[in-house]
Design a protein around this motif. Structure first.
Motif, PDB file in Angstrom:
ATOM      1  N   VAL A 100       0.809  -1.134  -0.095  1.00 19.53           N
ATOM      2  CA  VAL A 100      -0.060  -0.104  -0.075  1.00 19.53           C
ATOM      3  C   VAL A 100       0.944   1.292  -0.082  1.00 19.53           C
ATOM      4  CG1 VAL A 100      -1.779   1.325   1.278  1.00 19.53           C
ATOM      5  CG2 VAL A 100      -1.847  -1.235   1.505  1.00 19.53           C
ATOM      6  N   PHE A 101       0.478   2.337  -0.836  1.00 16.82           N
ATOM      7  CA  PHE A 101       1.407   3.278  -0.814  1.00 16.82           C
ATOM      8  C   PHE A 101       0.242   4.347  -0.173  1.00 16.82           C
ATOM      9  CE2 PHE A 101       3.952   1.134  -4.170  1.00 16.82           C
ATOM     10  CZ  PHE A 101       4.872   1.652  -3.934  1.00 16.82           C
ATOM     11  N   CYS A 102       0.689   4.890   0.856  1.00 19.14           N
ATOM     12  CA  CYS A 102      -0.125   5.907   1.732  1.00 19.14           C
ATOM     13  C   CYS A 102       0.739   7.136   1.980  1.00 19.14           C
ATOM     14  CB  CYS A 102      -0.656   4.921   2.742  1.00 19.14           C
ATOM     15  SG  CYS A 102      -1.750   5.938   3.933  1.00 19.14           S
ATOM     16  N   GLY A 103       0.496   8.087   2.731  1.00 19.98           N
ATOM     17  CA  GLY A 103       1.221   9.171   2.996  1.00 19.98           C
ATOM     18  C   GLY A 103       0.881  10.016   4.432  1.00 19.98           C
ATOM     19  N   GLY A 104       0.986  11.532   4.235  1.00 12.06           N
ATOM     20  CA  GLY A 104       1.404  12.143   3.206  1.00 12.06           C
ATOM     21  C   GLY A 104       0.457  12.058   1.903  1.00 12.06           C
TER      22      GLY A 104
END
Length: 228
Positions: free
Chosen positions: A67-71
Motif C-alpha cells: 500500500v502506498f499511503c502518505g502524506g
C-alpha cells in the motif's frame, strides 16, 4: 521520499496481507490528519526506496501486496516507477490518495489493484477541511478518473461534528451518489496521531447521528458502511 514503513497490515488493502509505504509530503493542512509528521516534503530520517525493495524481497510469498499511503503519494514524481518496481517483485499495489493531483492519479491508476480515496467535504466546501482554496475541483476530477478507470476502490470520509455537520454529510453523499460512487464508507475521527488538540477534545458525531446517516445513506450505494 519514504517517510516510514508498516511491515504488516490486514486492514489497509482489502482481502490482502500487505505492507504500507508512507510517502513524505502533503500540500494540504487537514486538521484531523493523523500523519501530520508526514506533511513536510523534507524530513530527517527518510528511508531510501532501495531499502524498501530489499525488505519486500524478503517478504515474497508472505505478503500479497503493498500500500502506498502518505502524506500524499501522488505528490511524489517517482511514484509510477516505484509502483512498477513493486509489481515486478510480484506484489499487488494499493493506493491511498486524497485526489489532489488528478493527472498524476490518472497516470498510476493502471498500476493499481485497489484505491482508497478520501473525500473530505462537499466539493464547494473543501477549503474548510484542507485550508487550501478551490481544492475541491481537483478532487472531483480525480474522482471522475477513478470511477472511469474500473479499478476496484472505496471512497471514504472522516466524520467529526466540528468539521462537518450532518446536513453537509448528506449533501456530500448525494453528490457522490450522483457521480456514480457505489462503495462508500464513513469513518469516525480517531484522535491517535492528530496534532489538533481542539479536535481531540471536542465533540465527535454521536451514535444517534451515525444511525440516522446509516439509515439515510445505505440505499444510495451498492456498499455503504460506517467504520468506527
Amino acid at each position: 521520499m519514504v517517510g516510514g514503513v508498516t511491515p504488516f497490515t490486514t486492514i489497509d488493502f482489502p482481502g490482502r496481507l500487505a505492507a504500507v509505504v508512507y510517502t513524505q509530503g502533503c500540500a494540504w493542512r487537514c486538521r484531523y490528519c493523523h500523519n501530520s509528521h508526514l506533511r513536510p516534503f523534507q524530513a530527517d530520517g527518510a528511508i531510501p526506496f532501495s531499502k524498501v525493495l530489499d525488505f519486500l524481497r524478503g517478504r515474497k510469498g508472505l505478503l500479497d501486496g503493498v500500500v502506498f499511503c502518505g502524506g500524499e503519494p501522488t505528490a511524489q514524481p517517482e511514484l509510477p516507477a516505484a509502483m512498477r518496481q513493486v509489481k515486478a517483485l510480484g506484489f499487488e499495489v494499493a493506493l491511498h490518495t486524497a485526489g489532489m493531483y488528478p493527472e498524476r492519479l490518472r497516470e498510476v491508476l493502471a498500476l493499481c489493484d485497489w484505491v482508497g480515496m478520501d473525500i473530505k467535504a462537499p466539493f464547494h466546501a473543501y477549503e474548510k477541511i484542507t485550508q487550501i482554496e478551490n481544492s475541491g475541483e481537483s478532487v472531483k476530477q480525480s474522482l471522475r478518473f477513478l470511477l472511469d478507470s474500473g479499478v476496484d476502490h472505496e471512497v471514504r470520509t472522516t466524520v467529526h461534528s466540528t468539521l462537518l455537520s450532518e446536513e453537509e454529510l448528506l449533501e456530500m453523499a448525494g453528490e457522490l451518489s450522483r457521480l456514480g460512487v457505489q462503495n462508500y464508507a464513513l469513518q469516525t475521527f480517531q484522535a491517535r496521531g492528530c496534532s489538533d488538540e481542539a479536535l481531540n477534545i471536542s465533540h465527535i458525531s454521536g451514535e444517534d447521528v451515525l444511525n440516522r446517516l446509516n439509515e439515510a445513506l445505505s440505499p444510495a450505494f451498492k456498499s455503504f458502511k460506517i467504520r468506527n
